[in-house]
Enzyme design. Structure first.
Site, PDB file in Angstrom:
ATOM      1  N   HIS A 143       0.717  -1.312   0.108  1.00 50.40           N
ATOM      2  CA  HIS A 143       0.021   0.090  -0.061  1.00 50.40           C
ATOM      3  C   HIS A 143       0.759   1.136  -0.047  1.00 50.40           C
ATOM      4  O   HIS A 143       0.748   2.074  -0.799  1.00 50.40           O
ATOM      5  CB  HIS A 143      -1.005   0.010   1.061  1.00 50.40           C
ATOM      6  CG  HIS A 143      -1.695   1.210   1.314  1.00 50.40           C
ATOM      7  ND1 HIS A 143      -3.005   1.118   0.864  1.00 50.40           N
ATOM      8  CD2 HIS A 143      -1.745   2.285   1.853  1.00 50.40           C
ATOM      9  CE1 HIS A 143      -3.546   2.408   1.176  1.00 50.40           C
ATOM     10  NE2 HIS A 143      -2.780   3.221   1.811  1.00 50.40           N
ATOM     11  N   GLU A 144       1.757   1.446   0.904  1.00 55.11           N
ATOM     12  CA  GLU A 144       2.479   2.392   1.116  1.00 55.11           C
ATOM     13  C   GLU A 144       3.526   2.695  -0.276  1.00 55.11           C
ATOM     14  O   GLU A 144       3.720   3.796  -0.631  1.00 55.11           O
ATOM     15  CB  GLU A 144       3.603   2.762   2.177  1.00 55.11           C
ATOM     16  CG  GLU A 144       2.531   2.606   3.808  1.00 55.11           C
ATOM     17  CD  GLU A 144       1.489   3.572   3.709  1.00 55.11           C
ATOM     18  OE1 GLU A 144       1.839   4.718   3.088  1.00 55.11           O
ATOM     19  OE2 GLU A 144       0.625   3.462   4.447  1.00 55.11           O
ATOM     20  N   HIS A 147       1.585   4.220  -2.833  1.00 57.93           N
ATOM     21  CA  HIS A 147       1.579   5.708  -2.837  1.00 57.93           C
ATOM     22  C   HIS A 147       2.821   6.267  -3.528  1.00 57.93           C
ATOM     23  O   HIS A 147       2.648   7.409  -4.214  1.00 57.93           O
ATOM     24  CB  HIS A 147       1.398   6.188  -1.594  1.00 57.93           C
ATOM     25  CG  HIS A 147       0.193   5.932  -0.759  1.00 57.93           C
ATOM     26  ND1 HIS A 147      -1.084   6.443  -1.567  1.00 57.93           N
ATOM     27  CD2 HIS A 147      -0.616   5.481   0.360  1.00 57.93           C
ATOM     28  CE1 HIS A 147      -2.037   6.197  -0.686  1.00 57.93           C
ATOM     29  NE2 HIS A 147      -1.778   5.580   0.476  1.00 57.93           N
ATOM     30  N   HIS A 153      -5.741   6.745  -3.021  1.00 56.82           N
ATOM     31  CA  HIS A 153      -6.417   5.722  -2.294  1.00 56.82           C
ATOM     32  C   HIS A 153      -7.581   5.237  -3.456  1.00 56.82           C
ATOM     33  O   HIS A 153      -8.041   6.020  -4.197  1.00 56.82           O
ATOM     34  CB  HIS A 153      -7.117   6.435  -1.074  1.00 56.82           C
ATOM     35  CG  HIS A 153      -6.413   5.954  -0.039  1.00 56.82           C
ATOM     36  ND1 HIS A 153      -6.178   7.236   1.011  1.00 56.82           N
ATOM     37  CD2 HIS A 153      -5.185   5.371   0.413  1.00 56.82           C
ATOM     38  CE1 HIS A 153      -5.232   7.059   1.962  1.00 56.82           C
ATOM     39  NE2 HIS A 153      -4.661   6.007   1.647  1.00 56.82           N
ATOM     40  N   CYS A 154      -8.179   3.928  -3.268  1.00 55.89           N
ATOM     41  CA  CYS A 154      -8.914   3.293  -4.257  1.00 55.89           C
ATOM     42  C   CYS A 154     -10.226   2.794  -3.499  1.00 55.89           C
ATOM     43  O   CYS A 154     -10.011   2.244  -2.429  1.00 55.89           O
ATOM     44  CB  CYS A 154      -8.064   2.337  -4.866  1.00 55.89           C
ATOM     45  SG  CYS A 154      -8.916   1.544  -6.248  1.00 55.89           S
ATOM     46  N   CYS A 158      -9.093  -3.770  -3.594  1.00 57.65           N
ATOM     47  CA  CYS A 158      -7.829  -3.379  -3.818  1.00 57.65           C
ATOM     48  C   CYS A 158      -6.837  -2.957  -2.700  1.00 57.65           C
ATOM     49  O   CYS A 158      -7.486  -2.342  -1.737  1.00 57.65           O
ATOM     50  CB  CYS A 158      -7.995  -2.068  -4.922  1.00 57.65           C
ATOM     51  SG  CYS A 158      -6.403  -1.212  -5.270  1.00 57.65           S
ATOM     52  N   CYS A 177      -5.916  -3.465  -8.024  1.00 57.21           N
ATOM     53  CA  CYS A 177      -7.161  -3.935  -8.797  1.00 57.21           C
ATOM     54  C   CYS A 177      -6.640  -3.509 -10.421  1.00 57.21           C
ATOM     55  O   CYS A 177      -5.457  -2.856 -10.395  1.00 57.21           O
ATOM     56  CB  CYS A 177      -8.352  -3.146  -8.148  1.00 57.21           C
ATOM     57  SG  CYS A 177      -8.188  -1.346  -8.748  1.00 57.21           S
ATOM     58  N   CYS A 180      -5.802   0.473 -10.759  1.00 58.59           N
ATOM     59  CA  CYS A 180      -4.345   0.701 -10.311  1.00 58.59           C
ATOM     60  C   CYS A 180      -3.226   0.114 -11.063  1.00 58.59           C
ATOM     61  O   CYS A 180      -2.365   0.595 -11.169  1.00 58.59           O
ATOM     62  CB  CYS A 180      -4.369   0.114  -8.806  1.00 58.59           C
ATOM     63  SG  CYS A 180      -5.354   1.527  -7.719  1.00 58.59           S
TER      64      CYS A 180
HETATM   65 ZN    ZN Z   1      -2.479   5.066   1.996  1.00 56.84          ZN
HETATM   66 ZN    ZN Z   2      -7.160   0.082  -6.945  1.00 59.50          ZN
END
Ligand code: ZN
Ligand code: ZN
Length: 190
Positions: A143-144, A147, A153-154, A158, A177, A180
């Site tokens: 996740h990080e 970024h 953010h989604c 995802c 997803c 992304c």
């Molecule tokens: Zn985040």
């Molecule tokens: Zn996504």
């Protein structure tokens, strides 16, 4: 150019967590030809990053130290990993934080930080579950790093869903997803 993600240990915890995360990240990001390396050194934590009233570490101060530490190293991405509870200005606790670099710098460098403290079952007084914790560490790391690759953010199913709680982290899948993924393909291959 081979792009490397460097895992930087901050403070004390078992190296085995980084070794497992390296393997899991390499598998998850294989399609983008990324390599993951573990920095052999570690950044010690000091009282400077600790907020004594909250008994938590201040993520932005730790981030500043991390950024200083990797300055001039020309790492593509650096992910700091620590085992102390962290907070940021607007949130009581966070699992991780990433610097959103200016778009024009995105291609060159990016820094993110995760804390494994609240990913452990023992934090909540429950029996340790190694596999579950390793999966959570992978999710927060992806996740990080997402970024730092320019993703926001989604709302799809995802890894880029915002996690406000451990339940949120457990619910989201450890992958991007299709939307992304398309953005990531643009980022890495255009
Ligand atoms: Zn985040
Ligand atoms: Zn996504």
């Amino acid at each position: 150019m081979k792009k490397n993600i460097y895992l930087q240990k901050i403070g004390e915890f078992e190296w085995s967590i980084l070794i497992k995360l390296k393997k899991d990240l390499e598998r998850s990001l294989k399609q983008f030809s990324l390599s993951v390396k573990i920095c052999p050194d570690k950044i010690p934590l000091t009282d400077l990053e600790l907020n004594p009233l909250r008994r938590q570490h201040d993520a932005s101060i730790v981030m500043d130290r991390l950024i200083k530490h990797v300055k001039n190293k020309q790492y593509f991405r650096t992910l700091g990993v620590m085992d102390k509870d962290i907070f940021s200005r607007f949130l009581n606790f966070i699992f991780g934080i990433a610097i959103n670099p200016q778009k024009r710098f995105l291609k060159f460098s990016g820094v993110a930080l995760i804390s494994i403290t609240r990913l452990k079952e023992t934090f909540y007084g429950r029996k340790e579950d190694k596999a579950l914790v390793e999966l959570r560490v992978l999710k927060e790391a992806l996740h990080e790093l997402g970024h730092t690759f320019g993703l926001g953010h989604c709302e799809n199913l995802c890894i880029m869903q915002f996690s406000n709680s451990l339940a949120d982290t457990d619910e989201k899948p450890p992958k991007f997803c299709d939307t992304c993924l398309r953005e990531l393909n643009d980022f890495f291959f255009s």
